[in-house]
Scaffold this motif. Structure first.
Motif, mmCIF file in Angstrom:
data_model
loop_
_atom_site.group_PDB
_atom_site.id
_atom_site.type_symbol
_atom_site.label_atom_id
_atom_site.label_comp_id
_atom_site.label_asym_id
_atom_site.label_seq_id
_atom_site.Cartn_x
_atom_site.Cartn_y
_atom_site.Cartn_z
ATOM 1 N N TYR A 104 0.861 -1.185 0.000
ATOM 2 C CA TYR A 104 0.000 0.000 0.000
ATOM 3 C C TYR A 104 0.896 1.233 0.000
ATOM 4 O O TYR A 104 1.619 1.495 0.961
ATOM 5 C CB TYR A 104 -0.921 0.018 1.223
ATOM 6 N N ASP B 124 -3.005 -3.020 -2.449
ATOM 7 C CA ASP B 124 -4.136 -2.771 -1.550
ATOM 8 C C ASP B 124 -4.674 -1.348 -1.723
ATOM 9 O O ASP B 124 -4.672 -0.545 -0.800
ATOM 10 C CB ASP B 124 -3.691 -3.011 -0.098
ATOM 11 N N TRP C 39 1.187 2.688 9.670
ATOM 12 C CA TRP C 39 0.513 2.295 10.897
ATOM 13 C C TRP C 39 0.641 3.401 11.934
ATOM 14 O O TRP C 39 1.718 3.661 12.442
ATOM 15 C CB TRP C 39 1.112 1.000 11.455
ATOM 16 N N GLN D 113 -4.281 3.072 14.792
ATOM 17 C CA GLN D 113 -4.487 1.884 13.969
ATOM 18 C C GLN D 113 -3.946 0.640 14.664
ATOM 19 O O GLN D 113 -4.565 -0.428 14.628
ATOM 20 C CB GLN D 113 -3.809 2.071 12.608
ATOM 21 N N GLY E 164 -7.045 -2.934 3.781
ATOM 22 C CA GLY E 164 -6.198 -3.164 4.941
ATOM 23 C C GLY E 164 -5.312 -4.379 4.749
ATOM 24 O O GLY E 164 -5.635 -5.307 3.991
ATOM 25 N N LYS E 165 -4.197 -4.387 5.436
ATOM 26 C CA LYS E 165 -3.199 -5.431 5.252
ATOM 27 C C LYS E 165 -3.731 -6.821 5.580
ATOM 28 O O LYS E 165 -3.411 -7.803 4.903
ATOM 29 C CB LYS E 165 -1.963 -5.136 6.110
ATOM 30 N N GLU E 166 -4.547 -6.929 6.638
ATOM 31 C CA GLU E 166 -5.040 -8.246 7.047
ATOM 32 C C GLU E 166 -5.830 -8.907 5.924
ATOM 33 O O GLU E 166 -5.668 -10.106 5.654
ATOM 34 C CB GLU E 166 -5.908 -8.104 8.303
ATOM 35 N N ASN F 208 -8.657 0.179 -0.795
ATOM 36 C CA ASN F 208 -7.823 -0.187 0.345
ATOM 37 C C ASN F 208 -8.659 -0.937 1.385
ATOM 38 O O ASN F 208 -9.520 -0.357 2.038
ATOM 39 C CB ASN F 208 -7.202 1.063 0.966
#
Length: 313
Positions: A13, A45, A209, A213, A75-77, A73
């Motif tokens: 991202y 993302d 981050w 967050q 999120g990373k998860e 986007n």
């Protein structure tokens, strides 16, 4: 005999500053291990910079590149779940695009994988350049989560790890939308092996981050894997009620035996504020769990993709 395929999953991202450096490091690694086939799977993302165009140019020049472009986007998860869904390897390596996790460790991970380990994770001996308070809060979170769950929570361990295909298949079955993947890695079990390393400072770009967050991610960890906060709220409520009864008895004793006057307004306000605070804390904890149920009950897709490209069949 066919070579084993290793997938390297890279969630990205707004990583235009680091992607080419990461690719060069991975390219050297792949050239040093010619006995394996390779797939580098980028997950864009919803980046707003040139991340996608860089990935597309790499795809045009290297047949080992594949990518998933998410519609926004998420999120990373959730980007990592997309990586699990689309990777094709006999094993997969999760690595961030910022080069804080050294790609050369993948060679050692593959060696342990060949020995039969199914989850080879990198544990940080040093967390790199990180604020003191953040380090302390992180360790406090890991300790609290570890004590409140029925499985071991790995401390100072991020997402940098190698997973056997059976681990990937297990993680693909876990489709909850509110995800804490570090906990899921521990929850699925399988044969694990750690590798110790010193985490580097971020050399390219900036972290995405913020403190809030990370705090939100910590709440996800608790609400995903333990009901201890709910039990804690119950204990606080019972303790408060017990203390209130004792205080009432003590007040009656003082009035009956010593004739002490009861302080009216200050006592009343103090008790009301205290009980109100306890109730709000309990409602907040309950609300976190209800909110999670609300989001899961919608059964929406965890992510949506704009485009997927890969040459390997």
């Amino acid at each position: 005999m066919m070579s084993k395929l290793v997938s390297v999953i890279v969630p990205a991202y707004n990583e235009e500053a680091s992607l080419l450096h990461l690719y060069e490091a991975l390219k050297k690694l792949m050239e040093s291990l010619p006995n394996y086939d390779w797939e580098i799977l980028f997950i864009n993302d919803g980046s707003k910079d040139k991340t996608l165009s860089i990935i597309e140019s790499l795809y045009d020049t290297d047949k080992r590149i594949a990518y998933v472009d998410l519609s926004r986007n998420f999120g990373k998860e959730k980007a990592m779940l997309a990586g699990f869904d689309y990777c094709k390897g006999d094993c997969a390596v999760m690595i961030d695009a910022d080069l804080q996790d050294p790609p050369y460790l993948i060679k050692d991970m593959l060696q342990y994988w060949e020995e039969g380990f199914e989850d080879v994770y990198a544990k940080r001996k040093d967390r790199g350049k990180e604020p003191w308070l953040r380090k302390k809060l992180s360790m406090m979170f890991y300790n609290m989560l570890d004590r409140s769950t029925r499985f071991e929570v790995l401390k100072n361990v991020g997402d940098f790890r190698l997973l056997d295909k059976k681990c990937i298949e297990a993680l693909k079955q876990l489709r909850e939308s509110e995800r804490y993947t570090k906990g899921l890695f521990c929850w699925i079990g399988y044969k694990k092996r750690e590798i110790l390393f010193d985490r580097k400072d971020r050399a390219y770009g900036q972290t995405h981050w913020s403190f809030w967050q990370l705090a939100g991610l910590a709440i996800e960890g608790f609400t995903s894997f333990t009901t201890t906060p709910l039990r804690f709220a119950t204990i606080i409520g019972c303790t408060t009620a017990f203390c209130a009864i004792l205080y009432l008895i003590w007040t009656l004793i003082k009035v009956a035996f010593w004739g002490d006057p009861v302080a009216g307004f200050p006592t009343l306000i103090s008790v009301i504020l205290f009980l109100g605070a306890v109730q709000l804390i309990a409602i907040g904890i309950l609300g976190e769990y209800i909110g999670r149920i609300f989001n899961e009950a919608k059964h929406r897709p965890t992510y949506l993709i704009e485009n997927y490209k890969a040459r390997r069949q």
